[in-house]
Design an enzyme around this catalytic site. Sequence first.
Site, mmCIF file in Angstrom:
data_model
loop_
_atom_site.group_PDB
_atom_site.id
_atom_site.type_symbol
_atom_site.label_atom_id
_atom_site.label_comp_id
_atom_site.label_asym_id
_atom_site.label_seq_id
_atom_site.Cartn_x
_atom_site.Cartn_y
_atom_site.Cartn_z
ATOM 1 C CG LEU A 25 18.184 16.097 35.484
ATOM 2 C CD1 LEU A 25 16.853 15.342 35.541
ATOM 3 C CD2 LEU A 25 19.114 15.646 36.601
ATOM 4 C CG ASP A 73 9.899 15.257 29.756
ATOM 5 O OD1 ASP A 73 9.502 14.401 28.958
ATOM 6 O OD2 ASP A 73 10.996 15.837 29.638
ATOM 7 N NE ARG A 137 14.692 10.722 33.837
ATOM 8 C CZ ARG A 137 14.959 11.907 33.306
ATOM 9 N NH1 ARG A 137 13.985 12.653 32.879
ATOM 10 N NH2 ARG A 137 16.205 12.328 33.215
ATOM 11 C CG HIS A 168 12.027 10.598 27.645
ATOM 12 N ND1 HIS A 168 12.500 11.890 27.723
ATOM 13 C CD2 HIS A 168 11.530 10.313 28.869
ATOM 14 C CE1 HIS A 168 12.289 12.358 28.946
ATOM 15 N NE2 HIS A 168 11.707 11.423 29.660
ATOM 16 C CB CYS A 255 11.777 17.950 25.141
ATOM 17 S SG CYS A 255 12.863 16.880 24.266
HETATM 18 C C1 CIR Z 1 15.935 15.386 31.395
HETATM 19 O O1 CIR Z 1 16.858 14.576 31.566
HETATM 20 O O2 CIR Z 1 14.835 15.260 31.928
HETATM 21 C C2 CIR Z 1 16.188 16.590 30.508
HETATM 22 N N1 CIR Z 1 17.550 16.992 30.629
HETATM 23 C C3 CIR Z 1 15.874 16.284 29.067
HETATM 24 C C4 CIR Z 1 14.404 16.025 28.867
HETATM 25 C C5 CIR Z 1 14.069 15.742 27.460
HETATM 26 N N2 CIR Z 1 12.662 15.559 27.334
HETATM 27 C C6 CIR Z 1 12.079 14.840 26.402
HETATM 28 O O3 CIR Z 1 12.742 14.184 25.601
HETATM 29 N N3 CIR Z 1 10.753 14.786 26.397
#
Ligand code: CIR
Length: 264
Positions: A25, A73, A137, A168, A255
């Site tokens: 994403l 996440d 989110r 985030h 992440c």
């Molecule tokens: C998303 O949009 O969920 C992933 N492409 C990126 C998630 C990044 N996660 C984070 O900063 N904890």
Amino acid sequence: MTSRPAYHFNSIIVREPSRSVVNGLRAEDRGSPTYEGVKAEHDAYLEAMRKAGVTATVLPPLEAFPDSIFVEDPALVFSEGAILLRPGAAKREKEVEEIAPTLRDMFDTVLDLPAGYADGGDVLTTPEGVMIGLSARTDRAGAAALRTCLDQLGRNSEIVATPEGVLHFKTDCSLLDDETILSTNRLARSGVFQKFRQMVIPEGEEPAANALRVNDVVFVGADFPRTIEMLDKAGYKVVPLKTTEIGKIDAGLSCMSLRWFSRE
Ligand code: CIR
């Protein structure tokens, strides 16, 4: 609360990137990352984490979930127990079922977020308590439910705002030590870090705010020389890590792992 520094970790969980990570994403299309590039960044991250003193549990790739490399996440972990979250992106919701068995094996206490949506990327653990950022989110119901779970683990918490348009809460900040937060100017201006000393990211290097303190090391994106210099001059032991490829799918350094201090 424990008197151990909030950045003292001996255990992490990571997940290998899947080939589908190229379809991760993103809010804005700046070109897809390559699998090989992401894998190289992930390998270097894992090696650096081990060098910083943690034992890593490495989970296998999940082709059905392009963003599953970002294990931060779908769950939260503390010495006291784990919380299975409810990611706010529909495509990521089922990542929780994938990581749950590992957490149930490793933790005596595993709580389920009972309502709403919350991503671990919106949660910053500090010595003053856990900050939960509202975002696209993490909604109010999820944040309130998360506070109840954190209460059960003996952690106090507060709900705060994430700047508009920022993925985030932790996209824009990180804990540098028990008194200091690294933050973008836009988040620092909102006044959420009154209890802390703040170091503000040089203009134009905003993605560097998602740095990561692990034991005596601060990991920072290698593409951000002015932030690296600022932290270096302030006396932190900075280890730059490449995040160019994962940056294309809106990710940074926090992440890619779940981190905690295991008392066992
Ligand atoms: C998303 O949009 O969920 C992933 N492409 C990126 C998630 C990044 N996660 C984070 O900063 N904890």
